[in-house]
Design a protein around this motif. Sequence first.
Motif, PDB file in Angstrom:
ATOM      1  N   PHE A   6     -24.651  -8.790  25.144  1.00 38.60           N
ATOM      2  CA  PHE A   6     -23.199  -8.737  25.063  1.00 38.60           C
ATOM      3  C   PHE A   6     -22.669  -7.339  25.362  1.00 38.60           C
ATOM      4  O   PHE A   6     -21.736  -7.171  26.154  1.00 38.60           O
ATOM      5  N   TRP A  54     -13.004  -8.642  27.703  1.00 34.53           N
ATOM      6  CA  TRP A  54     -13.611  -7.521  28.438  1.00 34.53           C
ATOM      7  C   TRP A  54     -12.819  -7.220  29.708  1.00 34.53           C
ATOM      8  O   TRP A  54     -12.581  -6.057  30.042  1.00 34.53           O
ATOM      9  N   THR A  81     -17.277  -9.762  17.696  1.00 36.06           N
ATOM     10  CA  THR A  81     -17.256 -11.225  17.799  1.00 36.06           C
ATOM     11  C   THR A  81     -18.082 -11.906  16.726  1.00 36.06           C
ATOM     12  O   THR A  81     -17.620 -12.843  16.088  1.00 36.06           O
ATOM     13  N   SER A  82     -19.314 -11.429  16.516  1.00 32.22           N
ATOM     14  CA  SER A  82     -20.137 -12.094  15.498  1.00 32.22           C
ATOM     15  C   SER A  82     -20.158 -11.327  14.183  1.00 32.22           C
ATOM     16  O   SER A  82     -20.761 -11.774  13.208  1.00 32.22           O
ATOM     17  N   ASN A 100     -22.251  -6.029  16.024  1.00 38.48           N
ATOM     18  CA  ASN A 100     -23.443  -6.858  15.848  1.00 38.48           C
ATOM     19  C   ASN A 100     -23.822  -7.420  17.212  1.00 38.48           C
ATOM     20  O   ASN A 100     -23.059  -8.183  17.799  1.00 38.48           O
ATOM     21  N   GLN A 103     -15.467 -18.415  16.886  1.00 39.24           N
ATOM     22  CA  GLN A 103     -16.460 -19.483  16.717  1.00 39.24           C
ATOM     23  C   GLN A 103     -17.744 -18.995  16.058  1.00 39.24           C
ATOM     24  O   GLN A 103     -18.789 -19.614  16.172  1.00 39.24           O
ATOM     25  N   LYS A 104     -17.674 -17.842  15.373  1.00 34.73           N
ATOM     26  CA  LYS A 104     -18.889 -17.334  14.701  1.00 34.73           C
ATOM     27  C   LYS A 104     -18.646 -17.357  13.192  1.00 34.73           C
ATOM     28  O   LYS A 104     -18.611 -18.433  12.627  1.00 34.73           O
ATOM     29  N   THR A 156     -25.361  -9.919  19.050  1.00 35.61           N
ATOM     30  CA  THR A 156     -25.752 -11.282  18.691  1.00 35.61           C
ATOM     31  C   THR A 156     -27.020 -11.739  19.406  1.00 35.61           C
ATOM     32  O   THR A 156     -27.729 -12.618  18.928  1.00 35.61           O
ATOM     33  N   ASP A 200     -16.625  -4.585  19.816  1.00 32.36           N
ATOM     34  CA  ASP A 200     -16.847  -6.028  19.940  1.00 32.36           C
ATOM     35  C   ASP A 200     -17.352  -6.523  18.583  1.00 32.36           C
ATOM     36  O   ASP A 200     -18.493  -6.266  18.203  1.00 32.36           O
ATOM     37  N   GLY A 219      -9.129 -17.306  26.099  1.00 35.58           N
ATOM     38  CA  GLY A 219     -10.298 -17.026  26.916  1.00 35.58           C
ATOM     39  C   GLY A 219     -11.514 -16.533  26.140  1.00 35.58           C
ATOM     40  O   GLY A 219     -12.621 -16.659  26.615  1.00 35.58           O
ATOM     41  N   GLY A 220     -11.319 -15.967  24.953  1.00 36.24           N
ATOM     42  CA  GLY A 220     -12.474 -15.500  24.191  1.00 36.24           C
ATOM     43  C   GLY A 220     -12.862 -14.061  24.500  1.00 36.24           C
ATOM     44  O   GLY A 220     -12.270 -13.401  25.359  1.00 36.24           O
ATOM     45  N   ALA A 221     -13.887 -13.594  23.789  1.00 40.22           N
ATOM     46  CA  ALA A 221     -14.295 -12.191  23.888  1.00 40.22           C
ATOM     47  C   ALA A 221     -14.659 -11.798  25.318  1.00 40.22           C
ATOM     48  O   ALA A 221     -14.360 -10.688  25.766  1.00 40.22           O
ATOM     49  N   SER A 222     -15.296 -12.712  26.049  1.00 38.76           N
ATOM     50  CA  SER A 222     -15.687 -12.372  27.426  1.00 38.76           C
ATOM     51  C   SER A 222     -14.460 -12.089  28.282  1.00 38.76           C
ATOM     52  O   SER A 222     -14.495 -11.220  29.164  1.00 38.76           O
TER      53      SER A 222
END
Length: 376
Positions: free
Chosen positions: A104, A84, A176-177, A149, A197-198, A151, A174, A78-81
């Motif tokens: 974010f 949460w 992610t980036s 960071n 994906q970063k 983003t 977080d 599902g990814g970072a979102s």
Amino acid sequence: MSELPVLPSSLLPTDGRFGAGPSRVRPEQIDALISAGPGLLGTSHRQAPVRHLVGGIREGLAEFFDLPDGYEIILGLGGASTFWDSAAFSLVRRRAQHLSFGEFGSKFAQVTDKAPHLERSDILRADPGSRPVGPEPREGIDVYAWPQNETSTGVIMDVARPVGTDTDALTVIDATSAAGGMHVDASQTDVYYFSPQKNFGSDGGIWFAAVSPAALERISEISRSDRWIPDVLSLATAVDNARKNQTYNTPALAGLVMLDQQVRWLNDNGGMKWAAGHTRATSSLVYDWAERTPSATPFVVDPAYRSPVVCTIDFDDTVDAARVLAVLRANGVVDVDPYRKLGRNQLRIATFASVPAGDVEALLACIDWTLENALS
Ligand SMILES: *Cc1c(COP(=O)(O)O)cnc(C)c1O
């Protein structure tokens, strides 16, 4: 509309992808995908080949982040979102504090703030381009959360446990980036999570997290309580599966192959220290260029807050950033658009670990050429 000008080919970067995610995929990652061919792609994620791949990624990330004893790499879809929501269910006991200084950080704050089983969140805000002073230890807060960071704005925040917190409170970052392109002392965090994906140049739709023994304990404690937790969001389920090098439901195998290749490449190059030094150098090329270009300025005023991986550059009203973006895109140089909701006359340039200095220099030369020759 007239045709967009053609940039001199001698100026073009070898790879025109400068997006903040999805970000450029190195050719070696595609080669890895082709070699993974029939032996792995299209085979069961419950069998040895894919589990071995997941195990290799978990080990490689533990090495990259130099994880302290007892920390584990867990993962879920599902990814970072999505993470949460998982955090709202599986990490926050009663009340979270969030630093919100861009899209974010603000979105995660909204998630815990609205969760009906939690108290309203304590949200410390700052305007885009700036940042709050830092987390503020308070009675009753059991999770402190912020992006390393941001983003959407290119602002970074230090990663250090708030001083004077309940020993029991968790620090949830977080990354992610940031992960893969910035330095972190993992011992200052309980959960350091990201989508690949970063800086990792892989596909989205999955999250990874380095979790501390205290976070593992919290996850277990909440899973034993009477709180209802959807299975796909349960971090206790993610921990159980990760320990078997699996995920609760089926992952996209191609993304795992590309991530594995990137983690190996980063570790072989010198790991986090190399990656952080590299992005510091490539982002400096962008900020130095913006400082010396009359129509441009770094959006983030305080140099100490400027991101080494996502550079946001404002133009004055002599330049239409949308026109610059269009000229670049017509020439294969893509995704330097500003974060859509920020609504500024801006370029946002990702200088992730995979972006070589030569390509950043070429991009800046392309922008200079556009400013001189193609503004209208
Ligand atoms: C990209 C990004 C996200 C969202 O990641 P998804 O994989 O799209 O959920 C969250 N936080 C930060 C800091 C990001 O850069």
